[in-house]
Design an enzyme around this catalytic site. Structure first.
Site, PDB file in Angstrom:
ATOM      1  N   CYS A 146      -2.073  -7.441   0.134  1.00 47.24           N
ATOM      2  CA  CYS A 146      -2.277  -6.150  -0.787  1.00 47.24           C
ATOM      3  C   CYS A 146      -1.214  -6.433  -1.979  1.00 47.24           C
ATOM      4  O   CYS A 146      -1.317  -6.027  -2.960  1.00 47.24           O
ATOM      5  CB  CYS A 146      -2.507  -5.060  -0.515  1.00 47.24           C
ATOM      6  SG  CYS A 146      -3.678  -5.070   0.340  1.00 47.24           S
ATOM      7  N   HIS A 279      -0.342   1.631  -7.322  1.00 45.77           N
ATOM      8  CA  HIS A 279      -0.937   0.741  -6.365  1.00 45.77           C
ATOM      9  C   HIS A 279      -2.408   1.888  -5.495  1.00 45.77           C
ATOM     10  O   HIS A 279      -3.184   1.587  -6.204  1.00 45.77           O
ATOM     11  CB  HIS A 279      -0.404   0.515  -5.502  1.00 45.77           C
ATOM     12  CG  HIS A 279      -1.235  -0.046  -3.806  1.00 45.77           C
ATOM     13  ND1 HIS A 279      -0.665  -1.363  -4.294  1.00 45.77           N
ATOM     14  CD2 HIS A 279      -1.240   0.097  -3.201  1.00 45.77           C
ATOM     15  CE1 HIS A 279      -1.649  -1.913  -3.130  1.00 45.77           C
ATOM     16  NE2 HIS A 279      -1.599  -1.269  -2.392  1.00 45.77           N
ATOM     17  N   GLU A 290       4.147   6.539  -2.660  1.00 41.70           N
ATOM     18  CA  GLU A 290       4.324   7.069  -4.046  1.00 41.70           C
ATOM     19  C   GLU A 290       4.591   7.735  -4.875  1.00 41.70           C
ATOM     20  O   GLU A 290       5.249   7.152  -6.053  1.00 41.70           O
ATOM     21  CB  GLU A 290       3.123   5.512  -4.569  1.00 41.70           C
ATOM     22  CG  GLU A 290       3.184   4.906  -5.572  1.00 41.70           C
ATOM     23  CD  GLU A 290       1.716   3.592  -6.191  1.00 41.70           C
ATOM     24  OE1 GLU A 290       2.485   2.750  -7.334  1.00 41.70           O
ATOM     25  OE2 GLU A 290       1.159   4.000  -5.688  1.00 41.70           O
ATOM     26  N   LYS A 308      -8.035   1.857  -9.267  1.00 40.48           N
ATOM     27  CA  LYS A 308      -8.639   1.386  -7.865  1.00 40.48           C
ATOM     28  C   LYS A 308     -10.533   2.152  -7.843  1.00 40.48           C
ATOM     29  O   LYS A 308     -10.562   1.816  -6.727  1.00 40.48           O
ATOM     30  CB  LYS A 308      -7.547   1.460  -6.219  1.00 40.48           C
ATOM     31  CG  LYS A 308      -7.016   0.036  -6.478  1.00 40.48           C
ATOM     32  CD  LYS A 308      -5.700  -0.082  -5.491  1.00 40.48           C
ATOM     33  CE  LYS A 308      -5.406  -0.628  -5.383  1.00 40.48           C
ATOM     34  NZ  LYS A 308      -4.169  -1.333  -6.336  1.00 40.48           N
ATOM     35  N   HIS A 313     -10.349  -2.009  -4.058  1.00 43.35           N
ATOM     36  CA  HIS A 313      -9.017  -1.954  -3.534  1.00 43.35           C
ATOM     37  C   HIS A 313      -9.161  -3.752  -3.470  1.00 43.35           C
ATOM     38  O   HIS A 313     -10.425  -4.563  -2.351  1.00 43.35           O
ATOM     39  CB  HIS A 313      -8.516  -1.795  -2.376  1.00 43.35           C
ATOM     40  CG  HIS A 313      -7.014  -2.695  -2.609  1.00 43.35           C
ATOM     41  ND1 HIS A 313      -6.397  -3.343  -2.984  1.00 43.35           N
ATOM     42  CD2 HIS A 313      -6.139  -1.699  -1.535  1.00 43.35           C
ATOM     43  CE1 HIS A 313      -5.442  -3.121  -2.088  1.00 43.35           C
ATOM     44  NE2 HIS A 313      -5.205  -2.095  -1.163  1.00 43.35           N
ATOM     45  N   PHE A 372       0.814  -3.927   3.771  1.00 43.92           N
ATOM     46  CA  PHE A 372       1.338  -3.675   5.676  1.00 43.92           C
ATOM     47  C   PHE A 372       1.864  -4.370   5.167  1.00 43.92           C
ATOM     48  O   PHE A 372       2.928  -5.620   5.208  1.00 43.92           O
ATOM     49  CB  PHE A 372       0.140  -4.339   5.989  1.00 43.92           C
ATOM     50  CG  PHE A 372      -1.103  -3.594   6.331  1.00 43.92           C
ATOM     51  CD1 PHE A 372      -1.242  -2.120   5.134  1.00 43.92           C
ATOM     52  CD2 PHE A 372      -2.507  -3.984   6.780  1.00 43.92           C
ATOM     53  CE1 PHE A 372      -2.636  -1.564   5.619  1.00 43.92           C
ATOM     54  CE2 PHE A 372      -3.440  -3.268   6.531  1.00 43.92           C
ATOM     55  CZ  PHE A 372      -3.545  -2.394   6.226  1.00 43.92           C
TER      56      PHE A 372
END
Length: 394
Positions: A146, A279, A290, A308, A313, A372
């Site tokens: 991502c 994000h 975040e 998003k 996403h 990840f």
């Protein structure tokens, strides 16, 4: 320097239509139609309509390639570099594509007992795009999940700074896929209703699909050919804290390091950043991490939002699309909202733009993307004012 942008998203098939939809608060969430989701408890996602007809010319490859080529085409056209096939071979034009799933369509066709109609894999997307536009420069593929879009932008900056190319297309793309959908469902990471970044009652992410593309050039080259610059790509920061295979570090050490590195490379002070494109996945752990990072670097008054909730996403496409949106924010003086917010999580101590766009002109914007495995990325984009701040070759 950024001289062209393009985007295909679930709320718009151009940059202009996507931008308008974001400001209006449009949400693309609906029942999945790309594949049979009846075996899943979550059945919602954000898909792009009529992918096969996004381009006027026949486009090779699977769904991911068919999403990306029109975005690249729009970015090249906007930059004034649009050229027909066979006209780019002698030019030092390259491409870097960030993706999570790659060209996944052929694998899913095989899994369904069908004969694949195209070649699959991660690297084939960059090959397809380079062949379509006859780009003779380097072809990079970044698969850092991502964060891949921001990583692709960083790679493109390095190619230009080293003097190996005269133009780089930095892009991100991912198509809606049963494999990704099932994988995130197995992690229990997906929301059963709407994606609500930073909301106190958020329940997870929603998958989307799309593509974003930016044309990057050295300022001297762009001005020499009479290009109309859009913005500066001033710096990037990359880190890997390897905290956990899926969960972010709650102390946000890696994210903090990525943001501080990007600001240092940009050569500005953190107080000059007026807005952060978060994000903001809508998962409890990610949004809180975040927020910790943003509060540490900027304080709790930093203005931020996540798109998003509008488009889902989009994995490897997310930060490329968000970089395009940041360019529009710099040019327009408007900041896109976080939609679907009812009550902000008190643990997310930042100033979230909720449900309505914010009119605020700023000279510098940061955009964050995480993945990840503890991968953290940040980029800094600056408003164009005719100053000599572009990428210089070594």
């Amino acid at each position: 320097m950024i001289t062209g942008v393009g985007a295909i998203t679930p709320v718009g098939t151009t940059v202009a239509s996507t931008w308008d939809a974001l400001l209006q608060g449009d949400c693309a969430a609906r029942t999945i139609r790309t594949f049979d989701s009846s075996g899943h408890s979550c059945k919602f996602g954000c898909e792009v309509d009529d992918v096969d007809h996004l381009s006027l010319m026949p486009v090779p490859g699977g769904r991911a390639t068919r999403l990306l080529i029109p975005a690249v085409e729009d970015a090249l056209y906007a930059s004034g570099l649009y050229f027909g096939q066979s006209e780019g071979k002698a030019r030092r034009y390259g491409i870097c594509v960030g993706t999570t799933m790659g060209e996944i369509t052929p694998l899913e066709e095989l899994m369904a007992g069908q004969q694949p109609k195209s070649i699959g894999g991660p690297g084939v997307i960059a090959e397809n795009v380079a062949d379509y536009f006859d780009l003779a420069g380097p072809k990079w593929t970044i698969t850092n999940a991502c964060a891949a879009g921001n990583m692709a932008i960083a790679r493109a900056v390095d190619e230009l700074a080293a003097g190996r190319v005269d133009m780089m297309v930095a892009a991100g793309v991912d198509a809606m896929s049963w494999v990704a959908f099932t994988g995130f469902a197995s992690l229990r990471a997906m929301t059963p209703d709407l994606c609500r970044p930073f909301d106190a009652e958020r329940r997870g992410l929603m998958l989307g699909e799309g593509a974003g593309a930016l044309v990057l050039e050295r300022e001297s080259d762009a001005l020499r050919r009479g290009a109309k610059p859009l913005a500066y790509l001033l710096g990037y920061g990359l880190s890997s804290d390897a905290h956990h295979i899926t969960q972010p570090d709650p102390k946000a050490a890696g994210s903090i390091r990525a943001m501080e590195t990007a600001i240092e490379m940009a050569g500005i002070h953190k107080e000059q950043i007026g807005y952060v494109s978060a994000h903001g996945t809508g998962t409890p752990a990610n949004d809180r991490m975040e927020s910790v990072a943003l509060q540490h670097v900027f304080g709790d008054e930093i203005v931020t939002s996540s798109i998003k909730g509008h488009i889902g996403h989009t994995l490897g496409a997310a930060s490329a699309i968000e970089a395009v949106v940041c360019v529009k924010a710099l040019v327009s003086g408007l900041l896109p909202p976080t939609i679907n917010m009812r009550r902000q999580d008190p643990a997310c101590s930042v100033r979230v733009i909720a449900n309505e766009p914010l009119a605020m002109r700023t000279d510098y914007i940061m955009s964050n993307a995480y993945a990840f495995g503890g991968i953290n990325t940040s980029i800094v984009i600056g408003r164009y004012e005719g100053r000599d701040m572009g990428i210089q070759s070594a």
